[in-house]
Design an enzyme around this catalytic site. Sequence first.
Site, PDB file in Angstrom:
ATOM      1  CG  ASP A   6      34.163  49.419  39.364  1.00  0.00           C
ATOM      2  OD1 ASP A   6      33.255  49.012  40.120  1.00  0.00           O
ATOM      3  OD2 ASP A   6      34.534  48.814  38.347  1.00  0.00           O
ATOM      4  CG  ASP A   8      34.690  43.109  40.588  1.00  0.00           C
ATOM      5  OD1 ASP A   8      35.586  42.739  41.374  1.00  0.00           O
ATOM      6  OD2 ASP A   8      33.479  42.892  40.802  1.00  0.00           O
TER       7      ASP A   8
END
Length: 182
Positions: A6, A8
């Site tokens: 991922d 953020d």
Amino acid sequence: MLVILDRDGVINEDRTDFVKTPDELVFIDGALSAISRLNKAGHTVVIATNQSCIGRGIITTDTLTIIHQKLTKSLKAAGGWVDQIFFAPDAPWEATNMRKPGDGMMKAALNQFGAKPSNTVVIGDSLRDLQAAASSGCHRCLVQTGKGVKTQKEGLPRDILPVAVAASLSEAVDFIEAGRFQ
């Protein structure tokens, strides 16, 4: 091994108002060197990131490209790279299976790199990252950066277990190097 990250909260600081410019892309300490370690060990590294700021009309795809250029240049300076960046521009109210917790980006990465879920780990900081990983049959690792501590405190549903928990992306890479996801 295929490693799906991922963005953020894992690589860069999570912002409640979204990363809207390259200047707002602030890297978490040790994240870039952790990716470089994965590269040097021969792993394929991709990013799978929800970017609802596009679907919400906050930024354009061109702006996201410029933000990701900063990411790739910063990684290169740290001796690393990502093999692909997948993103879901969907607004939450118009979500397709590409938007996590859907597993569309995971399946696209598995397909593109010819990887098996049993030889793939997804590293994220939110429940939806872990749900997408579980749905696609990949190993799961929750980092405590970004939303990770909150996600862990809220409890992890049985259907996504087992989940390894790491303090940071750097520690998650330690787990990979130690063979924890084999």
